[in-house]
Design an enzyme around this catalytic site. Structure first.
Site, PDB file in Angstrom:
ATOM      1  N   TYR A   1      40.642  39.367  29.435  1.00  0.00           N
ATOM      2  CA  TYR A   1      40.402  39.364  30.881  1.00  0.00           C
ATOM      3  C   TYR A   1      39.890  40.724  31.332  1.00  0.00           C
ATOM      4  CZ  TYR A   1      41.288  39.225  35.897  1.00  0.00           C
ATOM      5  OH  TYR A   1      41.150  39.304  37.259  1.00  0.00           O
TER       6      TYR A   1
ATOM      7  N   GLU B   1      30.888  41.401  36.358  1.00  0.00           N
ATOM      8  CA  GLU B   1      30.787  41.441  37.814  1.00  0.00           C
ATOM      9  C   GLU B   1      29.781  42.482  38.310  1.00  0.00           C
ATOM     10  OE1 GLU B   1      34.802  41.809  39.276  1.00  0.00           O
ATOM     11  OE2 GLU B   1      35.153  39.643  39.060  1.00  0.00           O
TER      12      GLU B   1
ATOM     13  N   HIS C   1      39.738  28.200  27.125  1.00  0.00           N
ATOM     14  CA  HIS C   1      40.722  28.629  26.137  1.00  0.00           C
ATOM     15  C   HIS C   1      42.029  27.849  26.192  1.00  0.00           C
ATOM     16  CE1 HIS C   1      42.158  30.831  29.646  1.00  0.00           C
ATOM     17  NE2 HIS C   1      43.290  31.081  29.012  1.00  0.00           N
TER      18      HIS C   1
ATOM     19  N   ARG D   1      35.614  51.287  38.178  1.00  0.00           N
ATOM     20  CA  ARG D   1      35.327  50.380  37.065  1.00  0.00           C
ATOM     21  C   ARG D   1      34.301  50.939  36.088  1.00  0.00           C
ATOM     22  NH1 ARG D   1      35.172  44.247  38.797  1.00  0.00           N
ATOM     23  NH2 ARG D   1      37.098  44.063  40.008  1.00  0.00           N
TER      24      ARG D   1
ATOM     25  N   LYS E   1      40.693  27.855  41.751  1.00  0.00           N
ATOM     26  CA  LYS E   1      41.002  27.372  40.443  1.00  0.00           C
ATOM     27  C   LYS E   1      42.013  26.255  40.523  1.00  0.00           C
ATOM     28  CE  LYS E   1      42.263  31.397  38.772  1.00  0.00           C
ATOM     29  NZ  LYS E   1      42.695  32.469  37.824  1.00  0.00           N
TER      30      LYS E   1
ATOM     31  N   ASP F   1      37.487  30.325  23.290  1.00  0.00           N
ATOM     32  CA  ASP F   1      38.135  31.606  23.009  1.00  0.00           C
ATOM     33  C   ASP F   1      38.799  31.536  21.628  1.00  0.00           C
ATOM     34  OD1 ASP F   1      39.744  33.927  22.998  1.00  0.00           O
ATOM     35  OD2 ASP F   1      40.111  33.786  25.146  1.00  0.00           O
TER      36      ASP F   1
END
Length: 427
Positions: A174, A312, A117, A242, A382, A142
């Protein structure tokens, strides 16, 4: 002694002390100048030594890292160049490898999903590093990305028959379901590809390979031949939040996030046991084709729409079901997909982050280079070339050199990088 005598004595003492202090200060300045000169030399202000010094982890190179970085050419802005260049020029100038480097790689093609993105320069570094003409690449852009960014990526991908933009694009939030949906959109396109890929690997725009394509092939067709690689464990108690309540995505005026509601969720369908793991994987083609059609997988996908970060739990959960192709029901965290320096693992799995942390993940700095090239993982995350351009530039050149050293075909000149830190080709 008279008052005048005392005053004169005091004055002479002050003068003497001043001379001594001045001499000491001059000596310190001389020592410091010598130290700085030595550090700058260590840092590599002469051909062929800069990246080498950094990879060796020389302390002097790290001390003056910022000075080195500022003194070197900044990362070039690629957007305008891409839009104005023809394909042959782009392929040559961006150093794409246009021929297979070994028969072993040809016989084991890979598929890649890349969700991006921002940071066009980083995307270019990533795609030019992992590109080979016998693999296939699906790029998900994106919908929040700028028009110029999207146009530049589309222009670049149009130069290759085996690189394409996902037919359906999401506004990715996100930790939202849209991130999982983006991968599935690419999978639905990839299963239609004529390229007989063996494994699909997903990446984001801030990843970079540590292992060469041949090393990745050898790893996957060795230990993971015919099996899926999805590191993870049964959902831990501290992760149950979650999936216990419903979450919703918010997107408005450039802002996007996931937030919880008070609505409790039902248990997963088909009495499926939930697992928790990394969102990044290597999946077999048989598994992907099966997941896209199996009713249990469809039902779990529907159930996961209002969970937190479903990518995940989705892949690792399905890969623990025994009758799914290539499943690994008894697997745990094993599998070297991505090297990540997590903040809470500082002092155990790594000694610290020399860059900075974002969402508890290290954005690599100069002091992390040696750790990266010694890592057993396939990829690392990253990177941010806008902040640490020297990290990505040095890693890119180190990686390309290793790739070409393993070539079984004649190497073309355009495949080498021109070393910006000397006037020589990096080879």
């Amino acid at each position: 002694m008279s008052l005048l005598g005392c005053t004169k004595s005091g004055f002479m003492l002050c003068v003497g002390l001043s001379i001594i202090l001045l001499a000491i200060n001059n000596m310190n300045q001389l020592d410091n100048s010598l130290n700085v000169e030595e550090e700058i030399k260590e840092c590599g202000f002469y051909p062929g030594e800069l990246c080498k010094a950094l990879f060796e982890g020389k302390p002097a190179a790290l001390v003056v890292g910022n000075i080195c970085q500022e003194a070197l050419p900044p990362s070039r802005e690629q957007g305008a160049v891409i839009l104005q260049s023809n394909c042959s020029t782009l392929i040559s100038d961006l150093h794409f490898i246009t021929k297979p480097l070994s028969q072993e790689e040809v016989e084991y093609p890979l598929a890649y999903i890349m969700t991006i993105h921002k940071q066009l320069d980083m995307f270019i570094k990533l795609i030019s590093a992992i590109y080979t003409p016998h693999n296939v690449y699906c790029i998900h852009i994106d919908q929040k990305s700028s028009k110029t960014y999207s146009q530049a990526v589309q222009r670049l991908t149009s130069c290759f028959q085996n690189v394409f933009i996902a037919s359906q694009q999401e506004t990715v939030v996100y930790a939202g379901f849209s991130r999982l949906r983006a991968d599935i959109n690419c999978m639905e396109d990839l299963v239609l590809s004529d390229i007989p890929w063996k494994h699909v690997v997903n990446l984001c725009g801030q990843d970079f390979p540590i292992k060469t394509n041949r090393e990745i092939v050898q790893y996957l067709k060795g230990k993971w031949n015919g099996r899926n690689l999805t590191p993870g464990v049964i959902q831990p108690p501290h992760m149950k939040y979650r999936t216990q309540v419903s979450y919703k995505e918010f997107v408005h005026m450039g802002k996007s996030y996931v937030y919880p509601t008070k609505e409790e969720k039902a248990s997963p369908p088909h009495n499926i046991t939930l697992y928790f793991g990394t969102a990044y994987y290597a999946l077999t083609r048989n598994f992907v084709e099966f997941v896209l059609t199996d009713q249990r997988a469809k039902d779990l996908l529907e159930w996961s729409k209002d969970t937190y970060s479903p990518d995940e739990h989705y892949w690792v959960t399905l890969n623990r079901i025994k009758d799914f192709p290539g499943s690994t029901p008894d697997a745990g965290w094993e599998g070297n997909i991505r090297a990540v320096k997590w903040r809470d693992q500082e002092g155990t799995s790594h000694s610290g982050c020399s860059g900075h942390y974002v969402r508890d993940i290290c954005v690599y700095g100069l002091g992390d280079l040696r750790w990266l090239i010694e890592s057993p993982h396939l990829f690392a995350n990253k990177f941010d070339p806008s902040l640490y351009s020297l990290v990505t530039d040095c890693l890119e050149r180190h990686y390309r050199l290793r790739v070409l050293q393993g070539a079984e075909v004649p190497v073309e000149q355009s495949w080498y990088f021109q070393d910006e830190y000397s006037s020589k080709t990096y080879r």
